[in-house]
Enzyme design. Sequence first.
Site, PDB file in Angstrom:
ATOM      1  CB  SER A   1      36.404  38.566  45.985  1.00 45.25           C
ATOM      2  OG  SER A   1      36.133  39.449  47.058  1.00 45.25           O
TER       3      SER A   1
ATOM      4  CE1 TYR B   1      38.300  42.514  42.361  1.00 47.02           C
ATOM      5  CE2 TYR B   1      36.822  42.751  44.243  1.00 47.02           C
ATOM      6  CZ  TYR B   1      37.959  42.202  43.672  1.00 47.02           C
ATOM      7  OH  TYR B   1      38.746  41.335  44.403  1.00 47.02           O
TER       8      TYR B   1
ATOM      9  CE  LYS C   1      37.984  39.022  41.772  1.00 51.89           C
ATOM     10  NZ  LYS C   1      39.073  38.145  41.327  1.00 51.89           N
TER      11      LYS C   1
HETATM   12  P1  NAP Z   1      47.959  42.329  44.191  1.00 53.10           P
HETATM   13  O1  NAP Z   1      48.734  42.254  45.448  1.00 53.10           O
HETATM   14  O2  NAP Z   1      47.614  43.656  43.601  1.00 53.10           O
HETATM   15  O3  NAP Z   1      48.748  41.460  43.079  1.00 53.10           O
HETATM   16  C1  NAP Z   1      48.254  41.399  41.770  1.00 53.10           C
HETATM   17  C2  NAP Z   1      49.165  40.555  40.875  1.00 53.10           C
HETATM   18  O4  NAP Z   1      48.543  40.456  39.590  1.00 53.10           O
HETATM   19  C3  NAP Z   1      50.527  41.139  40.631  1.00 53.10           C
HETATM   20  O5  NAP Z   1      51.449  40.108  40.384  1.00 53.10           O
HETATM   21  C4  NAP Z   1      50.320  41.998  39.357  1.00 53.10           C
HETATM   22  O6  NAP Z   1      51.580  42.182  38.730  1.00 53.10           O
HETATM   23  C5  NAP Z   1      49.371  41.080  38.588  1.00 53.10           C
HETATM   24  N1  NAP Z   1      48.435  41.707  37.643  1.00 53.10           N
HETATM   25  C6  NAP Z   1      47.615  42.770  37.820  1.00 53.10           C
HETATM   26  N2  NAP Z   1      46.882  42.987  36.710  1.00 53.10           N
HETATM   27  C7  NAP Z   1      47.244  42.032  35.809  1.00 53.10           C
HETATM   28  C8  NAP Z   1      46.852  41.720  34.478  1.00 53.10           C
HETATM   29  N3  NAP Z   1      45.921  42.440  33.819  1.00 53.10           N
HETATM   30  N4  NAP Z   1      47.421  40.653  33.871  1.00 53.10           N
HETATM   31  C9  NAP Z   1      48.355  39.905  34.505  1.00 53.10           C
HETATM   32  N5  NAP Z   1      48.786  40.162  35.750  1.00 53.10           N
HETATM   33  C10 NAP Z   1      48.225  41.207  36.400  1.00 53.10           C
HETATM   34  O7  NAP Z   1      46.544  41.566  44.316  1.00 53.10           O
HETATM   35  P2  NAP Z   1      46.091  40.466  45.394  1.00 53.10           P
HETATM   36  O8  NAP Z   1      45.532  41.141  46.565  1.00 53.10           O
HETATM   37  O9  NAP Z   1      47.173  39.467  45.559  1.00 53.10           O
HETATM   38  O10 NAP Z   1      44.838  39.842  44.613  1.00 53.10           O
HETATM   39  C11 NAP Z   1      44.968  38.647  43.860  1.00 53.10           C
HETATM   40  C12 NAP Z   1      43.595  38.081  43.588  1.00 53.10           C
HETATM   41  O11 NAP Z   1      42.884  37.886  44.811  1.00 53.10           O
HETATM   42  C13 NAP Z   1      42.694  38.972  42.721  1.00 53.10           C
HETATM   43  O12 NAP Z   1      41.912  38.137  41.894  1.00 53.10           O
HETATM   44  C14 NAP Z   1      41.806  39.665  43.741  1.00 53.10           C
HETATM   45  O13 NAP Z   1      40.575  40.055  43.181  1.00 53.10           O
HETATM   46  C15 NAP Z   1      41.629  38.537  44.739  1.00 53.10           C
HETATM   47  N6  NAP Z   1      41.236  38.983  46.090  1.00 53.10           N
HETATM   48  C16 NAP Z   1      42.082  39.697  46.875  1.00 53.10           C
HETATM   49  C17 NAP Z   1      41.678  40.070  48.166  1.00 53.10           C
HETATM   50  C18 NAP Z   1      42.572  40.838  49.112  1.00 53.10           C
HETATM   51  O14 NAP Z   1      42.080  41.231  50.205  1.00 53.10           O
HETATM   52  N7  NAP Z   1      43.835  41.063  48.792  1.00 53.10           N
HETATM   53  C19 NAP Z   1      40.396  39.722  48.620  1.00 53.10           C
HETATM   54  C20 NAP Z   1      39.558  38.996  47.781  1.00 53.10           C
HETATM   55  C21 NAP Z   1      39.991  38.616  46.528  1.00 53.10           C
HETATM   56  P3  NAP Z   1      51.855  43.342  37.607  1.00 53.10           P
HETATM   57  O15 NAP Z   1      51.507  44.638  38.246  1.00 53.10           O
HETATM   58  O16 NAP Z   1      53.313  43.178  37.282  1.00 53.10           O
HETATM   59  O17 NAP Z   1      50.982  42.986  36.445  1.00 53.10           O
END
Ligand code: NAP
Length: 270
Positions: A161, A174, A178
Amino acid sequence: MAAAAAARDERRDGGPAKHQPLAGKIAVVTGSTYGIGLAIARRLAQHGAHVVVSSRTEEHVAHAAEELHAEGLNVTGIVCHVGDADQRTKLIKETVSKLGGLDILVLNAAVNPYVGPLLNATAEVWDKVLDVNLKAPFLFVKEAAPHMKERGEGAVVFISSVTAYFPNEDIGPYCVSKTALLGLTKALSRPLAAMNIRVNNVAPGLIETGFSAGLTKDEKMMQMFRNVTAIPRAGYPEEVASLVSFLCSRDAGYITGQTMVVDGGGISRL
Ligand code: NAP
């Protein structure tokens, strides 16, 4: 407006080229049933890989696999909570036994269990955030690397991130987990290179998903983001997925140990 929507549809389709740089590859993407992980799974499969979609929830896994199958993509669903050692082993073993090997591993699943003053964060919060966001990705790599070596080459991508570069006190544990992924990427690059495996890290900025909805739906917050990014909007999951697919392909054959930022030209680095 119509042009912006068409551009987004094109990103989702994999673009007009329809080339298959990942043909014949077998990929696992953790946390890939919605959000950025689902977009990565879709893009890797559009580029020719057979992709294992996974997450904690059986229903989410079945739904994502069905959705991608309906798009004509080659996918298999396997449930895996990345914080559970037995489930990690099962994910790798089943992938290898059912699909015949493993070439690509994308460690996308992460948690943010605490929002509040950093000095109030408990040992339990740190245990959870480091177990899921840092230790699990490392332990996955350790378990997957021998299988990749057997295939002759491999690619690993961590999802970090931009908050790795400027930790926000309210979500301190968090952010620090990262930041640690940047170090892990560098530290793993040499031992993995000796096995012909590349490892890179992608640091997204604000991307439109359920995880970030609290920010993207807050107009005041969005105005603040627009003021600090060169491209004045949140990113799309597909814009992270396209970089991940490139890093997994032979086009990125001389790139390892790197972190790349996808944040619309924000304030992450000089
Ligand atoms: P999201 O929309 O909440 O999706 C999370 C996914 O991970 C879902 O498929 C969820 O499905 C699964 N999940 C959650 N906890 C889990 C666990 N313990 N084991 C296995 N699967 C798990 O999140 P996102 O925004 O796409 O984020 C994805 C990645 O990008 C993360 O690493 C996050 O830190 C990073 N990120 C996101 C942003 C942003 O702005 N969105 C920015 C920077 C970094 P289930 O609920 O079925 O498990």
